[in-house]
Motif scaffolding. Structure first.
Motif, short mmCIF file in Angstrom:
data_model
loop_
_atom_site.label_atom_id
_atom_site.label_comp_id
_atom_site.label_asym_id
_atom_site.label_seq_id
_atom_site.Cartn_x
_atom_site.Cartn_y
_atom_site.Cartn_z
N LEU A 119 1.01 -1.14 0.06
CA LEU A 119 -0.12 0.13 0.18
C LEU A 119 0.69 1.15 0.01
O LEU A 119 0.60 2.37 -0.55
N PHE A 120 1.92 1.25 0.70
CA PHE A 120 2.88 2.35 0.94
C PHE A 120 4.43 2.05 0.58
O PHE A 120 5.09 1.84 1.40
N PRO A 121 4.47 1.85 -0.79
CA PRO A 121 5.75 1.25 -1.17
C PRO A 121 7.03 2.35 -0.86
O PRO A 121 8.51 2.09 -0.77
N ASN A 122 6.71 3.56 -0.37
CA ASN A 122 7.76 4.74 -0.10
C ASN A 122 7.85 4.58 1.15
O ASN A 122 8.63 5.59 1.75
N ALA A 123 7.45 3.79 2.13
CA ALA A 123 7.66 3.77 3.56
C ALA A 123 8.77 3.16 3.94
O ALA A 123 9.38 2.44 3.22
N ILE A 124 9.04 3.40 5.37
CA ILE A 124 10.27 2.52 5.73
C ILE A 124 9.84 2.21 7.09
O ILE A 124 8.70 2.44 7.80
N LEU A 125 10.42 0.90 7.07
CA LEU A 125 9.98 0.05 8.31
C LEU A 125 11.06 0.57 9.61
O LEU A 125 12.21 0.80 9.58
N TYR A 126 10.08 0.38 10.84
CA TYR A 126 11.15 0.76 12.18
C TYR A 126 12.14 -0.07 12.31
O TYR A 126 13.02 0.28 12.86
N SER A 127 11.89 -1.37 12.10
CA SER A 127 13.26 -2.27 11.94
C SER A 127 14.51 -1.79 11.48
O SER A 127 15.60 -2.27 11.96
N SER A 128 14.25 -1.19 10.40
CA SER A 128 15.48 -1.15 9.52
C SER A 128 16.29 0.26 10.19
O SER A 128 17.34 0.41 9.60
N TYR A 133 11.35 10.67 5.07
CA TYR A 133 10.22 9.80 4.88
C TYR A 133 9.08 10.31 5.32
O TYR A 133 8.88 11.05 6.36
N GLN A 134 7.69 10.04 4.74
CA GLN A 134 6.30 10.60 5.34
C GLN A 134 5.84 9.50 6.12
O GLN A 134 5.03 9.75 7.00
N ILE A 135 6.21 8.18 5.79
CA ILE A 135 5.44 7.05 6.48
C ILE A 135 6.37 6.06 6.98
O ILE A 135 7.25 5.70 6.37
N LEU A 136 5.91 5.89 8.22
CA LEU A 136 6.83 4.78 9.22
C LEU A 136 5.94 3.83 9.48
O LEU A 136 4.91 4.00 9.86
#
Length: 423
Positions: free
Chosen positions: A274-283, A295-298
């Motif tokens: 859904l949000f391909p430009n998001a970043i994962l917290y674990s990363s 980044y706009q989405i976490l």
């Protein structure tokens, strides 16, 4: 009627065993119960005095924990047992730091199994949270002289007790429970209508639990850098509908940050689509030089972060209220003076109505209307002139004031239990 109840228990066990063939959570519960007797026998001697809290799942555990902690302070020599019915409660809590000497699944409510389990220790005080009643267990404990309580009791019209065939169940509660501590006046009135007069209104212990959050360190690594000086909307325990809201808002509010914590980590791959430009917290911990502000989405892909994450939010969208699964905990956000948005299916959550009445939260029928409201509120706040109190700020203050104004339910309950213990 008791024979019919025992038949129901056996049919339930059979159904769960069949369902466990295709459902991993149910399989964990079936396997875990095979270990319960061994766990308590390893933890306790038959003469050990024990405080026992039973919680159906994680939410009930959070409600009961403040009472359990205070009881342990009053009876430091007593050992502590916590049992769960649901894997979602047991699997989460067993990984955390807790005060229990033993934690396990509650055995299925077959008389012989319950008697073996209960005879492994000397239970002085037992309480169940909200409305998880197992009648063979309650009668077995009562016959052994245990004091039995219901914490944050919540009765509502469509429960079995209020049907013609439910008189036996109400009678069992009347015979076995020493005192009911109700969340609401309505719950207390309903209980008294069926003869459960040993009761009082103490409020919801979850307020006590979340108030404790204000006195702890709520720092989460990387969140300050991710948020920067921008507004942050947190989607807590999200399901599909809450994620639909996020999809609409990401396009409409490009200057706002979004953090999404799904109710189930199995949703993370779906969220990345859904949000391909998001970043994962674990990363983030693996990339110390990463500019998270870009980044706009976490996406929060780890357990145990949400209650602290809310402390950074300017607005929260809490999941579960757009379908019958049940609204997740809105108080974890509201305690930080964060206004809360949620769906309107929350019949078993009286605190949701109260938060709406206090104008610290809003509920909606559909995700489109909810997204439109959030967009309007956030844009008006961003355009507010210096010194102007926006609607968002009003909601924020109302949310915090609502939680802080609630009575200390734990102290009310503790006084009554100690009084009962003296009698």
């Amino acid at each position: 009627m008791k024979s019919l109840y025992n038949l129901f228990v056996r049919l339930m066990i059979f159904a769960m065993k069949v369902f466990s063939l295709v459902n991993s959570k149910t399989k964990k519960g079936i396997r875990g119960r095979k270990q319960s007797l061994g766990i308590v026998r390893n933890a306790f001697a038959p003469e050990d005095k024990v405080l026992w809290m039973h919680a159906s799942s994680l939410g009930e555990y959070e409600q009961g924990l403040p009472v359990l902690e205070k009881l342990k302070e009053q009876f430091p020599d007593y050992k502590v047992l916590i049992t769960f019915f649901s894997p979602s409660g047991y699997e989460n809590v067993k990984k955390k730091k807790h005060i229990a000497d033993a934690i396990c699944y509650l055995p299925f409510d077959k008389t012989k199994d319950v008697q073996k389990f209960v005879s492994s220790f000397d239970c002085q005080i037992f309480f169940t949270v909200k409305y998880d009643y197992w009648y063979n267990l309650l009668s077995t404990l009562k016959n052994r002289g245990t004091k039995l309580y219901v914490i944050s009791a919540l009765f509502y019209e469509h429960q079995i007790f209020f049907e013609n065939y439910g008189k036996w169940f109400a009678k069992q509660l009347k015979n076995n429970i020493d005192w009911f501590f109700h969340q609401t006046i309505k719950s207390s009135a309903l209980a008294k209508n069926i003869g459960l007069v040993n009761s009082s209104v103490s409020g919801d212990t979850r307020f006590d639990r979340v108030k404790q959050f204000l006195d702890r360190d709520n720092h989460l690594d990387f969140i300050e850098d991710f948020k920067g000086s921008q507004k942050l909307i947190v989607f807590g325990s999200s399901w599909q509908t809450e994620e639909d809201i996020a999809q609409l808002l990401v396009k409409k509010l490009p200057e706002t940050k979004f953090a999404i914590a799904p109710h189930d980590l199995h949703r993370v791959p779906h969220l990345l689509k859904l949000f391909p430009n998001a970043i994962l917290y674990s990363s983030l911990s693996n990339s110390p030089t990463l500019q998270t502000s870009n980044y706009q989405i976490l996406i929060i892909d780890s357990i145990g972060k949400l209650s602290k994450l809310y402390s950074y939010a300017d607005l929260a969208v809490v999941g579960g209220g757009f379908h019958s699964a049940g609204l997740h905990n809105i108080l974890e956000a509201a305690v930080y003076s964060v206004p809360v948005i949620f769906g309107n299916q929350y019949q078993k959550n009286p605190e949701a109505d109260d938060l709406v009445t206090a104008k610290g939260g809003k509920h909606f029928d559909d995700f489109v209307t909810a997204a439109a409201f959030i967009e309007e509120v956030m844009k008006k706040d961003l355009s507010a002139e210096d010194g102007e109190v926006s609607y968002l700020k009003e909601m924020s203050k109302n949310a915090g004031d609502f939680v802080k104004s609630q009575p200390n339910s734990t102290e009310i309950i503790l006084r009554k239990i100690l009084q009962q213990d003296e009698n």
